[in-house]
Design a protein around this motif. Sequence first.
Motif, short mmCIF file in Angstrom:
data_model
loop_
_atom_site.label_atom_id
_atom_site.label_comp_id
_atom_site.label_asym_id
_atom_site.label_seq_id
_atom_site.Cartn_x
_atom_site.Cartn_y
_atom_site.Cartn_z
N GLY A 204 0.81 -1.21 0.00
CA GLY A 204 0.00 0.00 0.00
C GLY A 204 0.84 1.26 0.00
O GLY A 204 1.98 1.28 0.49
N SER A 205 0.26 2.34 -0.52
CA SER A 205 1.00 3.59 -0.67
C SER A 205 1.34 4.26 0.65
O SER A 205 2.24 5.10 0.70
N ASP A 206 0.64 3.89 1.73
CA ASP A 206 0.92 4.47 3.04
C ASP A 206 1.80 3.59 3.93
O ASP A 206 2.02 3.93 5.10
N CYS A 207 2.30 2.48 3.40
CA CYS A 207 3.24 1.67 4.18
C CYS A 207 4.50 2.49 4.45
O CYS A 207 4.95 3.25 3.59
N VAL A 208 5.07 2.32 5.63
CA VAL A 208 6.21 3.14 6.04
C VAL A 208 7.46 2.75 5.25
O VAL A 208 7.79 1.57 5.12
N ASP A 209 8.14 3.75 4.71
CA ASP A 209 9.39 3.52 3.96
C ASP A 209 10.46 2.88 4.85
O ASP A 209 10.49 3.14 6.05
N TRP A 210 11.36 2.03 4.24
CA TRP A 210 11.19 1.58 2.89
C TRP A 210 10.21 0.40 2.84
O TRP A 210 10.28 -0.47 3.70
N ALA A 211 9.37 0.36 1.81
CA ALA A 211 8.42 -0.74 1.68
C ALA A 211 8.36 -1.18 0.23
O ALA A 211 8.37 -0.35 -0.69
N GLY A 212 8.31 -2.48 0.02
CA GLY A 212 8.21 -3.00 -1.33
C GLY A 212 8.22 -4.51 -1.34
O GLY A 212 8.26 -5.16 -0.28
N HIS A 213 8.19 -5.09 -2.51
CA HIS A 213 8.14 -6.55 -2.64
C HIS A 213 8.83 -6.99 -3.93
O HIS A 213 9.11 -6.17 -4.81
N ARG A 214 9.07 -8.29 -4.00
CA ARG A 214 9.70 -8.88 -5.18
C ARG A 214 9.17 -10.30 -5.34
O ARG A 214 9.12 -11.07 -4.37
#
Length: 249
Positions: free
Chosen positions: A96-106
């Motif tokens: 989600g766009s409001d997840c706290v940085d850094w946030a992402g997936h692969r």
Amino acid sequence: MTYSLIAKDTETGAVGLIVASRFFACGARVPCVGARSAIASQAFSNPVWGTEGLRRLEADEAAQTVLDDLVARDTGRDARQAHLMDTLGNFAAYTGSDCVDWAGHRIGDTHSVAGNMLTGPDVVDATFETYASESTLPFPERLMAAMEAGERAGGDKRGKQAAGLVIHQGQSHAWLDMRSDDHADPLAELRRLYDVAGERYLHFAEAMPSEQNFSGNPDRGALEKAIARADAQRHAEGRVSRSLASDPA
């Protein structure tokens, strides 16, 4: 708050999910694992994404279909993160766009990694790439090695507290389910627990009943012989028990 790895062992079909976080008992909150599928619900986690999602995955719904529906229905979606694997081994992920940085997936062909509140993208990349490269390790050790690589790359930017590892071997019940809920070095504690599991528990797990063999193998003599052989090998290699269990006074 978390980074996690979902994988399917291509040799045995086992499904595993491992998680670490600076959040109490993340191993109880994040993983939902079934006989053939898994989902990790994290960040500002919605537990129903995990429970409903797993039911639908185990009923052979596609990972992307399940995830798209969960996201669409949840008004808190911007604070959520999840990744999942369906019964065909296909993966899907959402951050989600409001997840706290850094946030992402692969996402890959055999495994997926997602994380938030991390020191940077290197955490996800190191976890992902280490799992891919350590193909000669036994499945539980491969999962732990990948997470340890992510920790060396920075891990959760707030520090360390908890970790959990769940593996299913084609059954609705877990073959292995370990948690370190509040520990200064939780991934190292998972390693210790896995060593202790090898002393007795994993031998017992091999004899556990299954849906295909309702009675399992309740031969206590055979079980004790297997444990004795493993104990003798450990002593021959100069390894001592790492168990904290106490004996009768």
